[in-house]
Design a protein around this motif. Structure first.
Motif, PDB file in Angstrom:
ATOM      1  N   LEU B  92      10.025  40.100  22.235  1.00 56.90           N
ATOM      2  CA  LEU B  92      11.461  40.383  22.126  1.00 56.90           C
ATOM      3  C   LEU B  92      11.696  41.884  21.987  1.00 56.90           C
ATOM      4  N   ILE B  93      10.861  42.530  21.177  1.00 53.25           N
ATOM      5  CA  ILE B  93      10.999  43.984  20.992  1.00 53.25           C
ATOM      6  C   ILE B  93      10.803  44.701  22.316  1.00 53.25           C
ATOM      7  N   GLN B  94       9.788  44.257  23.045  1.00 51.98           N
ATOM      8  CA  GLN B  94       9.488  44.859  24.348  1.00 51.98           C
ATOM      9  C   GLN B  94      10.667  44.681  25.313  1.00 51.98           C
ATOM     10  N   GLU B  95      11.228  43.465  25.295  1.00 57.59           N
ATOM     11  CA  GLU B  95      12.365  43.169  26.181  1.00 57.59           C
ATOM     12  C   GLU B  95      13.562  44.057  25.861  1.00 57.59           C
ATOM     13  N   GLN B  97      13.533  46.933  24.444  1.00 57.53           N
ATOM     14  CA  GLN B  97      13.211  48.291  24.881  1.00 57.53           C
ATOM     15  C   GLN B  97      13.492  48.455  26.375  1.00 57.53           C
ATOM     16  N   ARG B  98      13.070  47.431  27.112  1.00 59.72           N
ATOM     17  CA  ARG B  98      13.230  47.487  28.560  1.00 59.72           C
ATOM     18  C   ARG B  98      14.710  47.521  28.954  1.00 59.72           C
ATOM     19  N   GLN B  99      15.488  46.704  28.238  1.00 58.79           N
ATOM     20  CA  GLN B  99      16.916  46.669  28.552  1.00 58.79           C
ATOM     21  C   GLN B  99      17.586  48.000  28.210  1.00 58.79           C
ATOM     22  N   GLU B 105      23.745  48.914  26.796  1.00 58.31           N
ATOM     23  CA  GLU B 105      24.059  49.425  25.451  1.00 58.31           C
ATOM     24  C   GLU B 105      23.666  48.433  24.366  1.00 58.31           C
ATOM     25  N   THR B 106      24.142  47.173  24.520  1.00 52.80           N
ATOM     26  CA  THR B 106      23.842  46.162  23.501  1.00 52.80           C
ATOM     27  C   THR B 106      22.998  45.065  24.132  1.00 52.80           C
ATOM     28  N   PRO B 107      21.677  45.184  24.016  1.00 50.51           N
ATOM     29  CA  PRO B 107      20.826  44.159  24.618  1.00 50.51           C
ATOM     30  C   PRO B 107      21.015  42.803  23.937  1.00 50.51           C
ATOM     31  N   VAL B 108      21.236  41.794  24.761  1.00 51.69           N
ATOM     32  CA  VAL B 108      21.426  40.440  24.230  1.00 51.69           C
ATOM     33  C   VAL B 108      20.278  39.566  24.717  1.00 51.69           C
TER      34      VAL B 108
END
Lengths: 198, 314
Positions: B92-95, B97-99, B105-108
């Motif tokens: 999830l952290i990696q995702e 970061q990627r977003q 702006e606000t990764p969901v």
């Protein structure tokens, strides 16, 4: 054995992680069929995909089946197993019946079969329930009750006649033979005397 | 007969039963060896390459894999719970970061990670393993149960169990390691408990984790450092005098193949015997022999049963 087998891994038949003790788990996890749509070599595998693949997938819901058409390449089956093994096999010019049989074999084996040479056809983790052998393992149970020191058990182990005994035997045999010769001599003398008298 | 023969001949000639076994040249072309040499050289110069990830291949269907995972183990996981159990926090952290890199702006992210499940699963697995071992080894002391329990819940064994049910490719994580696999197994246990119930989960843990004890020598796992003292403690608890070692046989003294046979007696009663190359070793072996007889772990004892069900009230 040809050179091909020189670097083949070898091992013993082992069940992967308690398979068959708990519940049965099909060890084939996914299978990929790669084939060409118009080459003749792929005819058998195309026949399989057309007629048997849906049933195969329905009967084995635990196996993920991927079908990958690619132009002008040889048909290939890649099977992936739960223990991390991959079996790659080329199926060019195989008939549909052959492909059915190979798919069944790939489903029922538990690893990449041809990549392992059996050292033996059996194996056990518990070679003995008696424990290792020691000099006292099969001792005469009579020894448990005997009062020591004991003349019978304390005597040296006798394996065969000693040299002295053999000599005595020889001497006795010789004496017997001598006696027999003397007796026959006496008999001959007696008969000659008898003949002279008559 | 002649007519028949000619008929067969015409059929053969018209259909053309010619040899279809066309063989190619029986030698290897001259260009193969040099090409292979160059390719190998190039491969070597690249150095060690990372192992290709199966879930980045073209032929990969995650939902089919998840479905097959459920069917393969003949289990009834809830698909959402299963998805959650396979999603690690690092992914999830990696995702996120990627977003962010893609200037969102606000990764969901619609999925939850399995941290909570791991915590719950660890507790539950531990409870199940302990209850099951107590049931199948009724004579064993608490000490043995704890060491077997610790062995089963060690990272290595949990990772092995997780690997052999086919989780390795489905896990969503940054980099796969032994810890990730072990955590996934625990998360799966919790997910199954939430999908069905605890007693059903106990069967899952039995079939895929406790089963490893079947091909293991239990005294290898439970291996006390001072067996004689332990045996004396056990005897003291039974209000008996401490064990008395006696040398009952010896062979090959002052040779390489020396063997001592030491027996242990308690109140003039024979307890057991053991062998060793020194007297101390023989004494320890004898004590281990007596202890495994008391606790029912001898080689000649009946093996552990793996078909029992347990009842956990929760």
């Amino acid at each position: 054995m040809s050179n091909k087998y020189l670097f083949l891994n070898s091992g013993f038949p082992r069940a992967p992680f308690g398979l068959g003790i708990g519940r049965y788990v099909c060890q084939l996890q996914r299978i990929t069929l790669k084939f060409c749509k118009n080459r003749g070599g792929s005819r058998g595998i195309r026949g399989f995909i057309e007629h048997d693949l849906v049933n195969y997938a329905r009967e084995n819901p635990g196996v993920v089946v991927y079908v990958k058409p690619r132009r002008h390449r040889q048909p290939v089956i890649v099977a992936e197993y739960l223990n991390g093994d991959n079996q790659w096999m080329e199926v060019a010019n195989y008939s549909r019946e052959d492909v059915v049989k190979w798919m069944e074999l790939l489903r029922t084996q538990f690893h990449n079969g041809p990549s392992l040479r059996w050292r033996k056809l059996w194996h056990t983790e518990f070679p003995s329930i008696q424990g290792p052998w020691t000099p006292f393992t099969f001792r005469n149970p009579m020894l448990n009750l005997v009062q020591l020191p004991n003349k019978e058990f304390g005597a040296a182990v006798k394996l065969g006649p000693t040299a002295t005994e053999q000599l005595v035997e020889l001497f006795k045999a010789q004496q017997l033979a001598d006696k027999a010769v003397n007796d026959s001599c006496q008999n001959v003398e007696e008969t000659s005397v008898h003949v002279q008298r008559t | 007969m002649n007519v028949l023969r000619s008929c067969v001949k015409t059929i053969i000639l018209s259909n053309g039963v010619r040899s279809v076994n066309h063989e190619g040249p029986r030698y290897i072309k001259r260009w193969v060896a040099p090409t292979q040499k160059i390719l190998t050289k190039l491969k070597k110069s690249l150095g060690e390459q990372p192992e290709p990830k199966r879930n980045t291949f073209l032929e990969w269907n995650r939902s089919a894999e998840i479905y097959a995972f459920n069917e393969r183990l003949s289990e009834s996981f809830n698909t959402e719970k299963l998805e959650q159990a396979f999603t690690h926090k690092s992914y999830l952290i990696q995702e996120e970061q990627r977003q962010k890199e893609m200037e969102i702006e606000t990764p969901v992210l619609a999925i939850q990670d399995n941290a909570e499940l791991i915590r719950k699963g660890e507790k539950l697995t531990s409870e199940i393993v302990q209850t099951y071992l107590v049931q199948v080894l009724p004579e064993a002391s608490e000490d043995i149960i704890i060491s077997l329990h610790d062995y089963l819940l060690s990272e290595e064994i949990l990772a092995k169990a997780a690997f052999h049910i086919g989780t390795k490719d489905i896990i969503l994580t940054e980099a796969i390691a032994q810890k990730t696999l072990a955590d996934t197994f625990l998360a799966l246990v919790a997910a199954l408990a939430e999908s069905v119930d605890v007693n059903h989960t106990a069967n899952f843990v039995r079939d895929f984790l406790i089963v490893i004890l079947a091909e293991k020598d239990l005294t290898e796992v439970w291996n006390p450092a001072h067996p004689v003292e332990l045996l004396n403690d056990v005897l003291r608890k039974q209000n008996r005098s401490p064990a008395e070692p006696r040398l009952i046989a010896q062979a090959g003294k002052n040779t390489l193949e020396v063997a001592y046979n030491v027996a242990l007696y308690c109140d003039k009663e024979f307890l057991g015997s053991g062998f060793g190359q020194t007297i101390q070793e023989a004494k320890n072996t004898a004590a281990m022999n007596v202890l495994s007889r008391i606790f029912g772990l001898l080689d000649s004892n009946k093996p552990i049963k793996f078909n029992k069900t347990i009842n956990l009230s929760s």
